[in-house]
Design an enzyme around this catalytic site. Sequence first.
Site, short mmCIF file in Angstrom:
data_model
loop_
_atom_site.label_atom_id
_atom_site.label_comp_id
_atom_site.label_asym_id
_atom_site.label_seq_id
_atom_site.Cartn_x
_atom_site.Cartn_y
_atom_site.Cartn_z
N ASN A 11 -7.30 -3.00 14.53
CA ASN A 11 -8.71 -3.24 14.19
C ASN A 11 -8.86 -4.37 13.15
OD1 ASN A 11 -7.76 -2.06 11.86
ND2 ASN A 11 -9.29 -0.43 11.77
N ASP A 50 0.81 -1.21 0.00
CA ASP A 50 0.00 0.00 0.00
C ASP A 50 0.85 1.26 0.00
OD1 ASP A 50 0.95 -0.46 2.55
OD2 ASP A 50 -0.99 -0.68 3.49
N HIS A 105 -7.23 -4.59 10.25
CA HIS A 105 -7.01 -4.25 8.84
C HIS A 105 -5.74 -4.90 8.31
CE1 HIS A 105 -4.70 -0.39 10.11
NE2 HIS A 105 -3.82 -1.22 9.62
N GLU A 134 -9.78 -1.90 5.35
CA GLU A 134 -10.33 -1.59 6.67
C GLU A 134 -11.62 -2.38 6.90
OE1 GLU A 134 -8.85 0.18 8.82
OE2 GLU A 134 -7.72 1.80 7.88
C1 F6R Z 1 1.32 -1.26 6.03
C2 F6R Z 1 0.21 -2.17 6.31
C3 F6R Z 1 -0.59 -2.00 7.55
C4 F6R Z 1 0.20 -2.40 8.79
C5 F6R Z 1 -0.66 -2.27 10.04
C6 F6R Z 1 0.14 -2.55 11.29
O1 F6R Z 1 1.89 -1.55 4.78
O2 F6R Z 1 -0.03 -3.04 5.55
O3 F6R Z 1 -1.75 -2.79 7.44
O4 F6R Z 1 0.65 -3.71 8.67
O5 F6R Z 1 -1.19 -0.98 10.12
O6 F6R Z 1 1.08 -1.55 11.48
P1 F6R Z 1 2.18 -1.67 12.63
O7 F6R Z 1 3.13 -2.72 12.22
O8 F6R Z 1 2.83 -0.30 12.64
O9 F6R Z 1 1.47 -1.99 13.88
#
Ligand code: F6R
Length: 239
Positions: free
Chosen positions: A136, A67, A138, A143
Amino acid sequence: MKIEVLKNYDAVMERATEIVAAQVREKPNTVLGLPTGSTPIGLYNGLIREYEAGKLDFYNVTTFNLDEYYPIDPRNSQSYRYFMNDHLFHHVNIPMTSTHVPNGNTSDPEAACREYEAAMKAAGGVDLQVLGVGRNGHIGFNEPAEELVADTHLTGLTADTIDANSRFFASADEVPKQAVTMGMASILRAKQILILICGEDKKEALKQLKKGNINTQWPVTLLNLHDDVIVLCDEAANA
Ligand code: F6R
């Protein structure tokens, strides 16, 4: 789904490094799917160490990131392109032309999404998709919602994600409100998936995944549709 519970974050990163390094050694022209966020930083450091020790060669590897914020300039230090260059690509011998991050800097995001899907296909698909998970549930920027978009698409960020990601920005107001993300179908097309789940605030996401059901309000649960998923988690997330 194979679940390995490890003592702490460092142990999870060590094991993740082993798995990704083994994949690249076994198939030097591996196509990797990669996440950003705080979680994979230990993995990227581990891979850089392996490379510096002469035990890993990235010359023939191709990568596709999950992303990118939209709109964002790739030179912006908050962009995921900048993050990947800074945390991995600039430290190993991967040709920059083999690294792909969704285009957050285009006036035609829909066309860019179609091109991204086509590029993944042309590369032969992702061999190993590494994932983190939001608190959450995602995955990428997929989301919680009643309906999820299957392929790479432009999407809005939820208030929870804006709040969680505001730690990287001067304020929540500066977090872009949209992003380009692989969809759950793009992710599930990978031949193998490795998801890294660390810390107490990921407890509920792991619990939902382990139930084995599918629930679009917890996008992580869609991984139950894939038959080659490795979950590496720490004791805090598994508590
Ligand atoms: C980023 C992504 C997000 C993260 C998620 C967890 O490329 O895919 O879904 O994996 O927000 O983020 P952290 O590792 O910072 O807790």
